[in-house]
Write an enzyme that holds these catalytic residues in place. Structure first.
Site, mmCIF file in Angstrom:
data_model
loop_
_atom_site.group_PDB
_atom_site.id
_atom_site.type_symbol
_atom_site.label_atom_id
_atom_site.label_comp_id
_atom_site.label_asym_id
_atom_site.label_seq_id
_atom_site.Cartn_x
_atom_site.Cartn_y
_atom_site.Cartn_z
ATOM 1 N N HIS A 74 0.837 -1.211 0.000
ATOM 2 C CA HIS A 74 0.000 0.000 0.000
ATOM 3 C C HIS A 74 0.871 1.260 0.000
ATOM 4 O O HIS A 74 0.561 2.247 -0.658
ATOM 5 C CB HIS A 74 -0.953 0.008 1.198
ATOM 6 C CG HIS A 74 -1.802 -1.232 1.274
ATOM 7 N ND1 HIS A 74 -2.424 -1.642 2.418
ATOM 8 C CD2 HIS A 74 -2.115 -2.153 0.320
ATOM 9 C CE1 HIS A 74 -3.074 -2.768 2.174
ATOM 10 N NE2 HIS A 74 -2.902 -3.102 0.917
ATOM 11 N N HIS A 228 -9.325 -2.174 -4.500
ATOM 12 C CA HIS A 228 -8.201 -2.489 -3.620
ATOM 13 C C HIS A 228 -7.230 -3.460 -4.284
ATOM 14 O O HIS A 228 -6.011 -3.353 -4.112
ATOM 15 C CB HIS A 228 -8.646 -3.021 -2.256
ATOM 16 C CG HIS A 228 -7.463 -3.187 -1.351
ATOM 17 N ND1 HIS A 228 -6.894 -2.122 -0.682
ATOM 18 C CD2 HIS A 228 -6.665 -4.257 -1.106
ATOM 19 C CE1 HIS A 228 -5.817 -2.543 -0.052
ATOM 20 N NE2 HIS A 228 -5.652 -3.836 -0.285
ATOM 21 N N ASP A 232 -3.237 -2.956 -4.776
ATOM 22 C CA ASP A 232 -2.183 -3.943 -4.482
ATOM 23 C C ASP A 232 -1.306 -4.170 -5.719
ATOM 24 O O ASP A 232 -0.078 -4.242 -5.621
ATOM 25 C CB ASP A 232 -2.800 -5.297 -4.083
ATOM 26 C CG ASP A 232 -3.312 -5.311 -2.650
ATOM 27 O OD1 ASP A 232 -2.886 -4.457 -1.846
ATOM 28 O OD2 ASP A 232 -4.143 -6.189 -2.336
ATOM 29 N N HIS A 255 -0.228 -11.151 -4.786
ATOM 30 C CA HIS A 255 1.167 -10.705 -4.666
ATOM 31 C C HIS A 255 2.156 -11.666 -5.332
ATOM 32 O O HIS A 255 3.131 -11.242 -5.923
ATOM 33 C CB HIS A 255 1.529 -10.515 -3.196
ATOM 34 C CG HIS A 255 0.623 -9.547 -2.503
ATOM 35 N ND1 HIS A 255 0.462 -8.252 -2.932
ATOM 36 C CD2 HIS A 255 -0.196 -9.687 -1.430
ATOM 37 C CE1 HIS A 255 -0.404 -7.626 -2.154
ATOM 38 N NE2 HIS A 255 -0.811 -8.484 -1.232
HETATM 39 ZN ZN ZN Z 1 -3.776 -4.725 0.001
#
Ligand code: ZN
Length: 275
Positions: A74, A228, A232, A255
């Site tokens: 973030h 969101h 990311d 991720h």
């Molecule tokens: Zn996040």
């Protein structure tokens, strides 16, 4: 659009609680001459770069010689949105604070600190040919384009379902910056059992119950959850060290895949040009 390398114009601090550790952490932001964002923890400099990423299970963690910093994504997105390319972040713990679960407070801090511009460029990375990574039914790919254009699709159980969002002008997509992290109600117990999410609460995450959002004020945006995931992705892409230009499409990415995409991208110098 920024054209040259930049750093912050004044020093500032931000304190908060780590989502997983529950520990109070203070970040101190300092101007940096050298290109790139780097953390300083336990006296070691850890570049916030894709090749320093060590763990991607719940957040993006970077590590070097026994020192690590987790949940950097973030903050990295906030650096991207504020146009800062060079900065040193001193951290007195091993997890970046979660704050309200979005990039908002980091972005405000960077905005207030102001921008100092250097003469050097090399801030943009243009993708020259399509790159794709996948795992199971999840995938993320990037194709050549002169801007950053992101289309994200997420899929969760009801009431979320499948949600898709395209952001064509990412640099000015301000509804992405304050979109909060989220979790399914049933996953909380599991994560807490693993000794994680000690600092998690309705103050810093959207919680999805059986039929509705548990947070008393609901969502900030109708598409806050998919927003969101875009946040990311932007934070993870910024660990390339550059402002990436390309058309990004993603389905249920996270991720791990975002990091693999960068490793694939940097595997050959023919894949990209920097200017
Ligand atoms: Zn996040």
């Amino acid at each position: 659009m920024i054209k040259r390398q930049t750093t912050i114009n004044s020093i500032f601090r931000i304190s908060g609680t780590g989502l997983h550790s529950g520990a109070t952490v203070t970040l101190e932001f300092l101007p940096r001459r050298e290109q790139g964002i780097a953390f300083v923890h336990k006296g070691r400099i850890i570049p916030a770069r894709y090749d320093m990423v060590d763990d991607t299970r719940l957040s993006t963690m970077i590590a070097s010689e026994g020192a690590s910093v987790s949940t950097i994504e973030h903050l990295m997105a906030a650096f991207y949105f504020s146009g800062i390319t060079n900065c040193l972040v001193y951290i007195d713990g091993s997890e970046v604070p979660i704050l309200d679960g979005s990039a908002w407070e980091f972005y405000q801090g960077l905005w207030k600190a102001g921008v100092y511009e250097f003469n050097e460029d090399n801030v943009y990375l243009k993708v020259n040919r399509p790159i794709e990574t996948s795992q199971g039914d999840a995938w993320v790919r990037i194709k050549p384009l002169n801007t950053l254009d992101i289309t994200m699709t997420i899929e969760f159980r009801t009431p979320v379902g499948r949600q898709r969002k395209r952001v064509m002008d990412v640099e000015n997509a301000f509804s992405i910056i304050n979109s909060r992290t989220f979790t399914l109600m049933e996953d909380i117990e599991e994560i807490k059992k693993a000794g994680l999410a000690k600092g998690g609460s309705l103050e810093n995450a959207v919680v999805i119950g059986a039929n509705d959002i548990v947070n008393p004020h609901g969502l900030r945006y109708r598409k806050e959850l998919v927003n969101h995931k875009i946040l990311d992705l932007i934070g993870d892409l910024y660990t390339s060290g550059y402002r990436i230009l390309g058309k990004v499409e993603a389905f249920r990415t996270g991720h791990h895949l975002n990091n693999l995409l960068l490793k694939e991208l940097f595997s050959s110098e023919e894949n990209y040009s920097v200017y």
